[in-house]
Design an enzyme around this catalytic site. Structure first.
Site, PDB file in Angstrom:
ATOM      1  NE  ARG A 196      -2.615   0.926   3.459  1.00 15.18           N
ATOM      2  CZ  ARG A 196      -3.288   0.634   4.566  1.00 15.18           C
ATOM      3  NH1 ARG A 196      -4.536   0.212   4.490  1.00 15.18           N
ATOM      4  NH2 ARG A 196      -2.749   0.784   5.758  1.00 15.18           N
TER       5      ARG A 196
ATOM      6  CE  LYS B 194      -2.319   4.774   7.026  1.00 15.20           C
ATOM      7  NZ  LYS B 194      -3.505   5.435   7.551  1.00 15.20           N
TER       8      LYS B 194
HETATM    9  N1  PLP Z   1      -9.152   4.336   6.589  1.00 13.39           N
HETATM   10  C1  PLP Z   1      -8.326   5.345   6.879  1.00 13.39           C
HETATM   11  C2  PLP Z   1      -8.652   6.690   6.360  1.00 13.39           C
HETATM   12  C3  PLP Z   1      -7.173   5.107   7.648  1.00 13.39           C
HETATM   13  O1  PLP Z   1      -6.347   6.105   7.952  1.00 13.39           O
HETATM   14  C4  PLP Z   1      -6.911   3.810   8.131  1.00 13.39           C
HETATM   15  C5  PLP Z   1      -5.723   3.529   8.904  1.00 13.39           C
HETATM   16  O2  PLP Z   1      -4.739   3.052   8.431  1.00 13.39           O
HETATM   17  C6  PLP Z   1      -7.819   2.792   7.814  1.00 13.39           C
HETATM   18  C7  PLP Z   1      -8.915   3.086   7.050  1.00 13.39           C
HETATM   19  C8  PLP Z   1      -7.588   1.395   8.287  1.00 13.39           C
HETATM   20  O3  PLP Z   1      -6.625   0.745   7.516  1.00 13.39           O
HETATM   21  P1  PLP Z   1      -5.764  -0.432   8.117  1.00 13.39           P
HETATM   22  O4  PLP Z   1      -6.727  -1.462   8.592  1.00 13.39           O
HETATM   23  O5  PLP Z   1      -4.952  -0.911   6.989  1.00 13.39           O
HETATM   24  O6  PLP Z   1      -4.981   0.134   9.219  1.00 13.39           O
HETATM   25  C1  COI Z   2      -3.833   3.582  11.391  1.00 12.23           C
HETATM   26  O1  COI Z   2      -4.812   2.968  11.773  1.00 12.23           O
HETATM   27  O2  COI Z   2      -2.707   3.076  11.387  1.00 12.23           O
HETATM   28  C2  COI Z   2      -3.921   4.949  10.907  1.00 12.23           C
HETATM   29  O3  COI Z   2      -3.064   5.370  10.213  1.00 12.23           O
HETATM   30  C3  COI Z   2      -5.060   5.766  11.291  1.00 12.23           C
HETATM   31  C4  COI Z   2      -4.649   7.067  11.893  1.00 12.23           C
HETATM   32  C5  COI Z   2      -5.878   7.883  12.045  1.00 12.23           C
HETATM   33  C6  COI Z   2      -3.959   6.900  13.196  1.00 12.23           C
END
Ligand code: PLP
Ligand code: COI
Length: 344
Positions: free
Chosen positions: A85, A187
């Site tokens: 990602r 991200k």
């Molecule tokens: N959506 C957003 C906007 C995020 O910042 C995050 C955090 O990483 C997620 C979803 C959840 O993604 P993940 O499960 O890969 O941490």
């Molecule tokens: C995460 O879950 O790792 C994120 O980057 C989300 C952030 C809002 C802390």
């Protein structure tokens, strides 16, 4: 098993914030290539006043966690997906990709160098890892920087939302998070910069977070500022919004697999309309920081949608998902092949 002397931290009571640990990894990109990279004790970054990151927000990041498992090992969860990602984010922002193998080695090195900050098993805390890349050389016209820095730091963290597993209340935001064909699926730091006014506004009004509807029609559920959604129907089907403008959460993808393959639940990824929210029994947020956080109520411009199954505590199905997913992360339940990378 090696015995590690732990830092003097009140693990059970830490929140989600920056805590300076001993070592971080740094690698520089110059003349078209990444250097070997080193671990450093210096937490400060010195860059040019006109660096790409400072002028045009040329930065992207990842979030992942290291866990102490029930047998005392230290592991990370599906780091290959974070590497992938970050590469997708970098490409979208015209930044160089940090190679996947080197990414995994950097994670290993940072965790090993900060073992005393990996919270002990059973405390509910974890070591959050923040890999990121930013444009470090000067730009003035709008263009990508020529030089970049990749860093990974670590910080011990507790629950993302105050109150831990207590259901939270969300507001349907009047602000947009991500435009069609924009950067919502990666991200990028800029996605978070533009959400700051919305989150401060929501907090001022007493909400824990925002639900962002799709920017085009404002009728569909997208995600919050930092987590994806899942819903549970009254007949126990797990539903999650499908959209090209949300971040493809690794937790959500894992959760849907766990729902189907471990719990035998029906799952569905589809458009979820604001108008149908009242039909769901449970609602939750999922993400690395959020883990699985129950949502008790969503307020849509005065209209209150209460999820009867998750209004007082984590819903029954959400709890099963939580127990199974965290069970896998903490080594209590056998993981699907390739999900766990053991560091020590
Ligand atoms: N959506 C957003 C906007 C995020 O910042 C995050 C955090 O990483 C997620 C979803 C959840 O993604 P993940 O499960 O890969 O941490
Ligand atoms: C995460 O879950 O790792 C994120 O980057 C989300 C952030 C809002 C802390």
């Amino acid at each position: 098993m090696v015995t590690i002397e732990k830092a003097n931290i009140d693990w059970e009571n830490i929140g989600f914030g920056y805590y300076k640990t001993d070592k971080r990894f740094v690698s520089n990109y110059k003349d078209g290539k990444w250097d070997e990279g080193i671990l450093t004790s210096d937490e400060n970054v010195v860059i040019n006043e006109s660096a790409g990151v400072l002028q045009y927000a040329q930065t992207c990041f990842e979030g992942m966690k290291a866990y102490t498992t029930v047998d005392g090992s230290v592991v990370v969860f599906r780091p290959d997906l974070n590497a992938q990602r970050l590469a997708d984010s970098a490409k979208r922002l015209e930044m160089p990709v940090y190679p996947q193998e080197k990414f995994l080695e950097a994670i290993d090195e940072v965790v090993k160098a900060n073992l005393k900050y990996v919270p002990p098993y059973g405390t509910g805390a974890t070591l959050y890892l923040r890999p990121y890349i930013f444009g470090s050389s000067p730009v003035l016209g709008v263009k990508p920087a020529a030089e970049y820095q990749f860093r990974v730091f670590a910080s011990p963290v507790g629950p993302y939302f105050k109150g831990g597993a207590k259901p939270i209340t969300l507001k349907v935001s009047d602000f947009d998070r991500a435009a069609p064909k924009g950067t919502g699926h990666v991200k990028a730091g800029l996605n978070y910069a533009m959400s700051l006014h919305a989150i401060v506004t929501a907090h001022d009004e007493g909400y824990a977070e925002n639900l962002y509807p799709d920017a085009l029609t404002r009728t569909k559920v997208e995600e919050t500022g930092g987590a994806n959604f899942f819903f549970v129907t009254k007949d126990n089907k797990v539903v999650t919004p499908k959209s090209d403008t949300i971040l493809p959460s690794i937790t959500r993808r894992s959760l849907m697999y766990v729902a189907k393959e471990y719990l035998g639940l029906e799952t569905e990824e589809r458009d979820v309309y604001l108008s149908e929210l009242g039909d769901f029994a449970e609602c939750g947020l999922c993400g690395t920081a959020a883990v699985i956080s129950p949502v008790g109520k969503i307020v849509d411009h005065g209209k209150e949608i209460v999820f009867s199954g998750s209004s007082q505590q984590m819903g029954e199905i959400s709890k099963k998902l939580y127990d199974t997913l965290t069970g896998i992360q903490y080594g209590k339940i056998e993981a699907p092949e390739g999900w766990i990378r053991k560091i020590v």
